[in-house]
Design a protein around this motif. Structure first.
Motif, mmCIF file in Angstrom:
data_model
loop_
_atom_site.group_PDB
_atom_site.id
_atom_site.type_symbol
_atom_site.label_atom_id
_atom_site.label_comp_id
_atom_site.label_asym_id
_atom_site.label_seq_id
_atom_site.Cartn_x
_atom_site.Cartn_y
_atom_site.Cartn_z
ATOM 1 N N ALA A 44 0.830 -1.200 0.000
ATOM 2 C CA ALA A 44 0.000 0.000 0.000
ATOM 3 C C ALA A 44 0.869 1.256 0.000
ATOM 4 O O ALA A 44 0.562 2.252 -0.662
ATOM 5 C CB ALA A 44 -0.932 -0.003 1.214
ATOM 6 N N ASN A 91 1.226 4.195 -2.852
ATOM 7 C CA ASN A 91 1.117 5.619 -2.522
ATOM 8 C C ASN A 91 2.312 6.394 -3.072
ATOM 9 O O ASN A 91 2.155 7.479 -3.649
ATOM 10 C CB ASN A 91 1.038 5.786 -1.009
ATOM 11 N N ASP A 150 -6.836 6.664 -3.988
ATOM 12 C CA ASP A 150 -7.643 5.883 -3.046
ATOM 13 C C ASP A 150 -8.429 4.779 -3.741
ATOM 14 O O ASP A 150 -8.632 3.702 -3.178
ATOM 15 C CB ASP A 150 -8.625 6.798 -2.305
ATOM 16 N N ASN A 151 -8.906 5.031 -4.943
ATOM 17 C CA ASN A 151 -9.695 4.015 -5.642
ATOM 18 C C ASN A 151 -8.865 2.752 -5.861
ATOM 19 O O ASN A 151 -9.328 1.634 -5.608
ATOM 20 C CB ASN A 151 -10.183 4.550 -6.988
ATOM 21 N N GLN A 162 -6.135 1.945 -4.197
ATOM 22 C CA GLN A 162 -5.755 1.394 -2.893
ATOM 23 C C GLN A 162 -6.846 0.469 -2.352
ATOM 24 O O GLN A 162 -6.556 -0.584 -1.781
ATOM 25 C CB GLN A 162 -5.504 2.524 -1.882
ATOM 26 N N SER A 163 -8.100 0.863 -2.524
ATOM 27 C CA SER A 163 -9.184 0.035 -1.999
ATOM 28 C C SER A 163 -9.216 -1.330 -2.680
ATOM 29 O O SER A 163 -9.449 -2.355 -2.035
ATOM 30 C CB SER A 163 -10.530 0.747 -2.190
ATOM 31 N N VAL A 164 -8.972 -1.351 -3.982
ATOM 32 C CA VAL A 164 -8.947 -2.617 -4.718
ATOM 33 C C VAL A 164 -7.733 -3.447 -4.308
ATOM 34 O O VAL A 164 -7.824 -4.661 -4.106
ATOM 35 C CB VAL A 164 -8.946 -2.355 -6.239
ATOM 36 N N ILE A 194 -6.103 -3.410 -1.430
ATOM 37 C CA ILE A 194 -6.225 -3.931 -0.075
ATOM 38 C C ILE A 194 -7.280 -5.029 -0.006
ATOM 39 O O ILE A 194 -7.115 -6.040 0.693
ATOM 40 C CB ILE A 194 -6.516 -2.790 0.917
ATOM 41 N N ALA A 195 -8.382 -4.871 -0.753
ATOM 42 C CA ALA A 195 -9.398 -5.921 -0.796
ATOM 43 C C ALA A 195 -8.814 -7.220 -1.345
ATOM 44 O O ALA A 195 -9.052 -8.307 -0.808
ATOM 45 C CB ALA A 195 -10.588 -5.466 -1.638
ATOM 46 N N LEU A 204 -6.369 -3.491 7.569
ATOM 47 C CA LEU A 204 -6.834 -2.172 7.119
ATOM 48 C C LEU A 204 -6.045 -1.039 7.773
ATOM 49 O O LEU A 204 -5.575 -0.125 7.096
ATOM 50 C CB LEU A 204 -8.326 -2.020 7.419
ATOM 51 N N CYS A 246 -2.448 -0.768 6.555
ATOM 52 C CA CYS A 246 -2.322 -0.273 5.184
ATOM 53 C C CYS A 246 -2.658 1.213 5.057
ATOM 54 O O CYS A 246 -2.081 1.910 4.222
ATOM 55 C CB CYS A 246 -3.237 -1.071 4.257
ATOM 56 N N TYR A 247 -3.584 1.713 5.879
ATOM 57 C CA TYR A 247 -4.077 3.072 5.714
ATOM 58 C C TYR A 247 -3.452 4.099 6.665
ATOM 59 O O TYR A 247 -3.335 5.270 6.320
ATOM 60 C CB TYR A 247 -5.599 3.112 5.914
#
Length: 346
Positions: free
Chosen positions: A200, A204, A210-211, A213-215, A217-218, A264, A267-268
């Motif tokens: 992650a 960055n 962010d879009n 990153q969400s994929v 991490i999922a 989560l 990663c964030y």
């Protein structure tokens, strides 16, 4: 039961755990190797190097740089040194020193030279039994503990009643505790989430938003669950729960805080040293320069190589973790690596 805790290590997480216990009026033996840090804590009630704003209740803390003495006078040994240094630290001890002790691992990594969890090393080197071994995991950043922001800690071990007893000493107005019996699964989840947090961070640093990153991490969560299932972890099916044998509660499944939640936040969060380390790699820093800049151990760096080696036997499909390993250890460029990762995300 009144247990006396001995905390081994003086970094951020060790300091946070000492703060929790001493705030709860529990007696703590604290092994601090550096003599100047030891003297500073005794005089100023703060750790001069880590979590410097955290006020420590020194009336409940006995600080010592003699590891054998700390071990001898403690019932529960909290191992809170980076995984890369645990072997050299424990080399000072003999097998008899650990007899009758409980060990609580606060290590969120894997021993890099041996490619094993701490419990495996303790069993091989000291004949230490798994029934006396426990782990404390997140999601929980030391910085938020220092600020007394509400956090959740998960305590795991095969002896559920003893796990609950140990956990009870950490309950406080700013710490909620959860009991778990998946001692191997939670430790491997903690190892893997650090690797994905590096990913992650790299994303960055490369400028992904962010879009994406969400994929990422999922998909990382799905990849982690596959490895855990191949390794034999239980209770990772989302939406299904089983009742525990001892308490009127349910076993945590994969969506619980210690698995998905810890992934989560690591990663964030801007507190995440693994995310920070990865971000520097994505921006073009070399591994060695990133290490010097970070000034703390990013457990995911060594873990990426360990999991790559372990997975040669487990044979889980792990293209994200494998690519992160190749970026860090085989000189694959971050940009090329993430082109590969882009192609496998769903």
């Amino acid at each position: 039961m009144e247990l006396k805790f001995g905390v081994i290590g003086s970094g951020s997480w060790a300091t946070a755990l000492v703060k929790i216990l001493s705030d709860n009026e529990r007696s703590v033996n604290w092994w601090v190797r550096n003599e100047s840090s030891l003297a500073y804590i005794q005089k100023r009630y703060h750790n001069p190097r880590y979590l410097t704003s955290a006020l420590l209740n020194v009336n409940k803390i006995s600080i010592n740089n003699n590891l054998s003495e700390v071990v001898k006078t403690s019932d529960v040994l909290v191992m809170a040194v980076p995984s890369a240094f645990i072997v050299s630290t424990l080399s000072q001890l003999q097998a008899d020193d650990l007899k009758g002790k409980k060990i609580l691992s606060a290590i969120k990594g894997i021993l890099p030279e041996q490619n094993v969890l701490l419990n495996d090393y303790l069993h091989a080197q000291f004949g230490f039994p798994l029934k006396d071994y426990f782990a404390v995991l997140g999601p929980c950043h030391a910085e938020e503990v220092a600020a007394q922001k509400l956090s959740y800690l998960t305590f795991s071990g095969v002896e559920e009643e003893m796990v609950a007893e140990i956990a009870s000493h950490f309950n406080s107005p700013y710490i909620n505790t959860i009991v778990n019996t998946d001692i191997l699964g939670v430790q491997y989840a903690a190892v893997l989430k650090n690797i994905y947090a590096l990913g992650a961070g790299i994303a960055n640093g490369l400028g992904y938003g962010d879009n994406f990153q969400s994929v990422l991490i999922a998909n990382s969560g799905d990849e982690m669950a596959m490895f855990l299932r191949r390794f034999g972890a239980k209770h990772i099916v989302v939406g299904e729960h089983e009742t525990t044998d001892i308490r009127n509660t349910t076993y945590a499944n994969y969506a619980a805080s210690v698995y998905l939640g810890d992934l989560l936040v690591t990663c964030y969060s801007l507190y995440s040293r693994n995310r920070t380390f990865g971000s520097m790699i994505g921006k073009g820093y070399s591994v060695q320069v990133a290490k010097l800049e970070l000034k703390m151990e990013a457990e995911g760096y060594n873990a990426s190589k360990c999991i790559y080696n372990i997975n040669q036997k487990v044979k889980a499909n792990m293209p994200i973790a494998e690519t992160i390993y190749k970026i860090l250890w085989e000189d694959l460029s971050p940009a090329e690596g993430f082109e590969i990762i882009e192609s496998v995300l769903i």
